[in-house]
Every structure is written in C-alpha cells, then in structure tokens.
Design an enzyme around this catalytic site. Structure first.
Site, PDB file in Angstrom:
ATOM      1  N   ILE A 100       0.795  -1.423  -0.160  1.00 27.18           N
ATOM      2  CA  ILE A 100      -0.041   0.067  -0.086  1.00 27.18           C
ATOM      3  C   ILE A 100       0.898   1.238  -0.112  1.00 27.18           C
ATOM      4  O   ILE A 100       0.281   2.348   0.170  1.00 27.18           O
ATOM      5  CB  ILE A 100      -0.939  -0.100   1.235  1.00 27.18           C
ATOM      6  N   HIS A 116      -4.139  -4.130  -2.528  1.00 25.25           N
ATOM      7  CA  HIS A 116      -5.120  -3.617  -1.059  1.00 25.25           C
ATOM      8  C   HIS A 116      -5.141  -2.076  -1.165  1.00 25.25           C
ATOM      9  O   HIS A 116      -5.318  -1.497   0.148  1.00 25.25           O
ATOM     10  CB  HIS A 116      -4.016  -4.011  -0.166  1.00 25.25           C
ATOM     11  N   CYS A 124     -12.439  11.589   2.330  1.00 28.11           N
ATOM     12  CA  CYS A 124     -13.406  11.860   3.534  1.00 28.11           C
ATOM     13  C   CYS A 124     -14.505  10.740   3.522  1.00 28.11           C
ATOM     14  O   CYS A 124     -15.129  10.768   2.512  1.00 28.11           O
ATOM     15  CB  CYS A 124     -13.954  13.444   3.321  1.00 28.11           C
ATOM     16  N   CYS A 127     -18.066  13.382   3.263  1.00 27.63           N
ATOM     17  CA  CYS A 127     -18.389  13.982   1.855  1.00 27.63           C
ATOM     18  C   CYS A 127     -17.729  13.285   0.688  1.00 27.63           C
ATOM     19  O   CYS A 127     -18.156  13.638  -0.561  1.00 27.63           O
ATOM     20  CB  CYS A 127     -18.023  15.328   1.777  1.00 27.63           C
ATOM     21  N   THR A 183       6.646 -12.165  -0.551  1.00 24.59           N
ATOM     22  CA  THR A 183       5.537 -12.484   0.108  1.00 24.59           C
ATOM     23  C   THR A 183       5.385 -13.765   0.403  1.00 24.59           C
ATOM     24  O   THR A 183       5.872 -14.783  -0.146  1.00 24.59           O
ATOM     25  CB  THR A 183       4.151 -12.100  -0.699  1.00 24.59           C
ATOM     26  N   ASN A 207      11.862 -15.450  -2.956  1.00 26.30           N
ATOM     27  CA  ASN A 207      11.619 -15.107  -1.345  1.00 26.30           C
ATOM     28  C   ASN A 207      12.680 -15.718  -0.373  1.00 26.30           C
ATOM     29  O   ASN A 207      13.407 -16.495  -0.775  1.00 26.30           O
ATOM     30  CB  ASN A 207      10.238 -15.695  -1.059  1.00 26.30           C
TER      31      ASN A 207
END
Length: 233
Positions: A100, A116, A124, A127, A183, A207
């Site tokens: 992210i 993700h 917000c 709104c 991962t 990995n």
C-alpha cells in the site's frame, strides 16, 4: 536447484510477465514488513483490529495513531521496483501488489494493480472528497465538513472492489510467466490469483523463506534485490 542465473534467464526470455509482489519488495526501501521480528505488528496486541473497519468506526483515534506509522513518504523505489519498471518498457508487464506504499507507481510502472489500495489516496468518509495525504498526517478530520478521513486501503472486515479483482485476474491470465516476490503468499484472496493463470504459464517465487504453493513452481530462495541486481536491461 534453480540458481539466480537460471531465474534471470526465465525473466529475460518470458514474453509477458506478471509480478505478484509483497512487503519484501519494499523492505529494501526502508519500509518495514508486517509480521517479521522487525515488522509493524511486532509486540502489538491484536494488530489486525487496529487495521480494521471496526476500529475505524468504533475507535477512530486509535486507528489513526496506528495507520500514521505506516506512512514512509521519504521511501524511494529500490532496484526491484526500478528493474520491473524497466522491463515494462521492453515487454508486456503487469504488477499486482499487496503493498500500500505506492512505490511501484513512483517507479512509473505503467500497469499496476494496487490490490490492497494506496495509503497516499485519502478521502473523507462523510463527503467523499479527496484530501492530500499530507493533510491527513496532520489531522484525521476533514476541515471542510468535519468528517473522518481515511486512506483508500482495504481494511480487515472490508470487501474488495470488483474492478480491482477483475484487473488482477486479467493481469494473471495475460502472463506466460508469473513471478511471486517478497510475500509469504498466504493471505486470501491474493494467494488465489494463481487459479486464473493460463495452464501453460510458468510460476516462479523469489523469497527469503520457502513458500508452500499447490501448483508446480520454481522456488528461488534469496533476497530479491540480489536477483534483480543481476538483470541487465
């Protein structure tokens, strides 16, 4: 046993690659992972709750304190992000990332699915107006309407957007080589994306710890940055 040199050859000779990336891709940029001994979750009781929709609604200040520490705006794309972006200039490349932090986008990789979400996309809840992430790090309420601000990431207890799932499936279907990097590949539905690959597509995992994947795959147990240093573009 497959060597780094063999892995580099697989990447160089593939015609269409989709990279499935996790936290280990960003740790060389100084962003901690989640579950290792130095990870964000270390020493925290119920960390998944702090990153959940329930926490956002019930205890927004607690949610805010935790999420703020996930921001590392000084972080820059490392050799892995850079080489993937360079490969994308030479052949069809997709990235589907669990991360992210937005570093694949910073590296200017053209086809990225932030599975993700992205911490730097803030809006917000009241709104729905977009807000600068810099403002979010100062306060978690919207100065215009008083609503709570939040990053556009998938929290525990929330569903995935259909268009994101469809993009990720398309990216996996398009590849003749799927490369899993950095991962544990244990979190659903990300780890289910391999179900949509072409039957002829090869799968490789890079990995530091070995992965358990049901489908046939090639395991390269090393630091991903060491392997990507060997790719000449």
């Amino acid at each position: 046993m497959t060597t780094i040199a063999n892995a580099v050859q697989m990447i160089n000779t593939a015609k269409k690659i989709t990279f499935l990336t996790g936290a280990g891709v960003s740790t060389p940029s100084g962003i901690p992972d989640y579950r290792s001994l130095k990870g964000v979750y270390q020493g925290i009781d119920q960390p998944e709750y702090l990153l959940s929709h329930d926490c956002l609604v019930r205890e927004p200040k607690k949610f805010y304190r935790f999420v703020k520490q996930l921001y590392h705006p000084q972080a820059r794309p490392n050799i892995i992000h850079q080489k993937i972006a360079a490969l994308a200039e030479k052949k069809p490349v997709w990235v589907v990332s669990q991360n992210i932090d937005g570093l694949h986008d910073k590296a200017k990789t053209p086809r990225v699915v932030n599975f993700h979400g992205n911490l730097y996309d803030v809006y917000c809840c009241k709104c729905h107006q977009k807000v600068l992430w810099e403002n979010y790090l100062i306060r978690d309420t919207h100065e215009n309407c008083g609503g709570h601000l939040r990053p556009n990431i998938v929290l525990y207890g929330e569903g995935f957007k259909e268009d994101v799932i469809n993009q990720a499936i398309h990216a996996v279907k398009a590849a003749d080589l799927i490369v899993i990097i950095g991962t544990s590949f244990q979190v659903a539905p990300f780890n289910q994306l391999l179900n949509y690959r072409d039957s002829a597509a090869k799968v490789m995992a890079i990995n530091q710890t070995a992965l358990a994947i049901q489908e046939p795959f090639t395991m390269i147990q090393c630091a991903a940055e060491d392997l990507f240093n060997e790719i000449n573009i």
